[in-house]
Design a protein around this motif. Structure first.
Motif, PDB file in Angstrom:
ATOM      1  N   MET A  38       1.100  -0.907  -0.083  1.00 36.66           N
ATOM      2  CA  MET A  38      -0.091   0.328   0.062  1.00 36.66           C
ATOM      3  C   MET A  38       0.674   1.049  -0.036  1.00 36.66           C
ATOM      4  O   MET A  38       0.773   1.854  -0.501  1.00 36.66           O
ATOM      5  N   LYS A  41       1.865   1.752  -3.789  1.00 37.38           N
ATOM      6  CA  LYS A  41       0.805   2.320  -4.406  1.00 37.38           C
ATOM      7  C   LYS A  41      -0.004   4.492  -3.494  1.00 37.38           C
ATOM      8  O   LYS A  41      -0.171   4.927  -4.864  1.00 37.38           O
ATOM      9  N   LEU A  42       0.100   4.306  -2.905  1.00 38.13           N
ATOM     10  CA  LEU A  42       0.326   6.002  -1.871  1.00 38.13           C
ATOM     11  C   LEU A  42       0.994   6.611  -3.172  1.00 38.13           C
ATOM     12  O   LEU A  42       1.057   7.933  -3.247  1.00 38.13           O
ATOM     13  N   SER A  44       2.861   6.496  -5.238  1.00 43.27           N
ATOM     14  CA  SER A  44       2.751   6.228  -6.872  1.00 43.27           C
ATOM     15  C   SER A  44       1.604   7.380  -7.913  1.00 43.27           C
ATOM     16  O   SER A  44       1.459   7.949  -8.286  1.00 43.27           O
ATOM     17  N   LEU A  45       0.763   8.250  -6.423  1.00 42.68           N
ATOM     18  CA  LEU A  45      -0.095   9.175  -6.610  1.00 42.68           C
ATOM     19  C   LEU A  45       0.555  10.540  -6.135  1.00 42.68           C
ATOM     20  O   LEU A  45       1.463  10.581  -5.567  1.00 42.68           O
ATOM     21  N   LEU A  50      -3.968  12.791  -3.179  1.00 40.79           N
ATOM     22  CA  LEU A  50      -3.968  12.681  -2.034  1.00 40.79           C
ATOM     23  C   LEU A  50      -4.728  13.463  -1.231  1.00 40.79           C
ATOM     24  O   LEU A  50      -5.876  12.629  -0.004  1.00 40.79           O
ATOM     25  N   VAL A 210      -1.161  10.164   5.254  1.00 42.94           N
ATOM     26  CA  VAL A 210      -2.493  10.193   5.404  1.00 42.94           C
ATOM     27  C   VAL A 210      -2.653   8.998   6.823  1.00 42.94           C
ATOM     28  O   VAL A 210      -1.415   7.900   6.555  1.00 42.94           O
ATOM     29  N   ALA A 215      -5.568   4.585   5.062  1.00 45.39           N
ATOM     30  CA  ALA A 215      -4.614   4.390   4.237  1.00 45.39           C
ATOM     31  C   ALA A 215      -5.318   3.745   2.528  1.00 45.39           C
ATOM     32  O   ALA A 215      -5.307   4.258   1.627  1.00 45.39           O
ATOM     33  N   ASP A 216      -5.961   2.861   2.980  1.00 45.84           N
ATOM     34  CA  ASP A 216      -6.610   2.324   1.300  1.00 45.84           C
ATOM     35  C   ASP A 216      -7.695   2.969   0.705  1.00 45.84           C
ATOM     36  O   ASP A 216      -7.611   2.459  -0.505  1.00 45.84           O
ATOM     37  N   TYR A 219      -6.403   5.840  -0.875  1.00 43.75           N
ATOM     38  CA  TYR A 219      -6.233   5.287  -2.115  1.00 43.75           C
ATOM     39  C   TYR A 219      -6.830   4.953  -3.114  1.00 43.75           C
ATOM     40  O   TYR A 219      -6.984   5.661  -4.160  1.00 43.75           O
ATOM     41  N   SER A 220      -8.564   4.270  -2.959  1.00 43.78           N
ATOM     42  CA  SER A 220      -9.089   3.695  -3.670  1.00 43.78           C
ATOM     43  C   SER A 220      -9.686   5.328  -4.759  1.00 43.78           C
ATOM     44  O   SER A 220     -10.130   4.819  -5.470  1.00 43.78           O
ATOM     45  N   HIS A 223      -6.772   7.356  -6.212  1.00 41.20           N
ATOM     46  CA  HIS A 223      -6.936   6.568  -7.745  1.00 41.20           C
ATOM     47  C   HIS A 223      -7.892   6.974  -9.017  1.00 41.20           C
ATOM     48  O   HIS A 223      -7.001   6.962 -10.148  1.00 41.20           O
TER      49      HIS A 223
END
Length: 283
Positions: A38, A41-42, A44-45, A50, A210, A215-216, A219-220, A223
């Motif tokens: 995760m 993934k975070l 990458s944004l 965010l 975050v 966090a999940d 991200y959803s 993203h």
């Protein structure tokens, strides 16, 4: 029975005091665990995405305004290890564990490639450290350093290679104004609350916190927003014109029959596979 705060200040052994302080920093200070996957993934944004994700959820401001990249191109992502500084005072200097046992070095040793050291300064121009101290952070290959204070020995820190975000730089000596007091407690950095284990993401636009517990979901949302913005940008590049046809939009409120909704549908993004539409939000 003595309260936890009273007990903390009645302990005389520096070792016992340090152990007890660490005990206080666990439990309620921990907001959950973010996996390495995760984190990636975070990271990458963008920080903007965010911030938008947290804003959509109604969370308080998450951008640390007092922390800017020390050099162009710096990007950091990692779980927060926190360090709190307090204004200098003789008795505090005497009670604080000395030398290598200081809370700041305790924090250093908790850091690695997936951790970001977050240091809460007592003022924007006060030094949280420099060349010699931060050599250890280079050796630990930390994911980054973030502070609302300043750093010294700027050129050397840049050469160390880890991302550093600070209010500014300074030639001042830090110990004359403040002292490290607590490792891995909840801290305030530029008015933003940071809990140990929160995700810290920094880029050229700033630093965002975050919360680990959400966090999940952040991200959803974030993203999904970035995907939509890329589609809108692509459309406006092919068919130039004012973006007002598609904007503004808010995650969870895009109408299926709107120009944006129809554009997204042409790219295969619908309420069935996206939480960005009206009535499909999961927050």
């Amino acid at each position: 029975m003595l309260s936890s705060i009273t007990r903390r200040f009645t302990l005389t052994s520096s070792t016992t005091t340090r152990t007890f302080a660490r005990a206080l920093a666990t439990g309620p200070a921990q907001g959950g665990h973010i996996s390495d996957e995760m984190l990636a993934k975070l990271g990458s944004l963008s920080t903007q995405a965010l911030v938008d994700g947290l804003w959509v959820m109604g969370w308080p401001s998450a951008q640390i305004d007092g922390a800017r990249p020390l050099a162009p191109g710096m990007k950091c992502v990692g779980r927060a290890v926190t360090l709190k500084f307090v204004p200098a005072r003789p008795d505090i200097a005497q009670d604080k564990p000395a030398g290598g046992e200081s809370p700041e070095y305790e924090a250093f040793e908790k850091c690695g490639p997936n951790e970001v050291l977050v240091m809460s300064s007592v003022g924007p121009w006060e030094s949280v450290g420099g060349d010699i101290k931060f050599l250890r952070l280079k050796q630990r290959a930390i994911g980054g350093l973030v502070t609302d204070g300043s750093v010294r020995d700027t050129d050397q820190i840049i050469n160390y290679g880890f991302p550093c975000f600070s209010y500014s730089t300074t030639a001042r000596q830090g110990p004359a104004a403040m002292q490290p007091w607590e490792c891995n407690g909840v801290i305030s950095v530029s008015g933003v609350t940071v809990r140990p284990g929160d995700a810290i993401v920094g880029d050229q636009d700033g630093v965002v916190v975050v919360p680990a517990k959400v966090a999940d979901k952040v991200y959803s949302i974030a993203h999904g927003r970035e995907q939509i913005e890329e589609i809108v940008k692509e459309e406006l590049t092919k068919n130039p014109g004012p973006p007002g046809k598609f904007y503004p939009f808010m995650s969870g409120k895009i109408k299926v029959d709107s120009p944006l909704g129809k554009l997204l549908a042409s790219k295969g993004i619908t309420p069935e596979n996206s939480n960005q539409f009206e009535g499909s939000a999961d927050w």
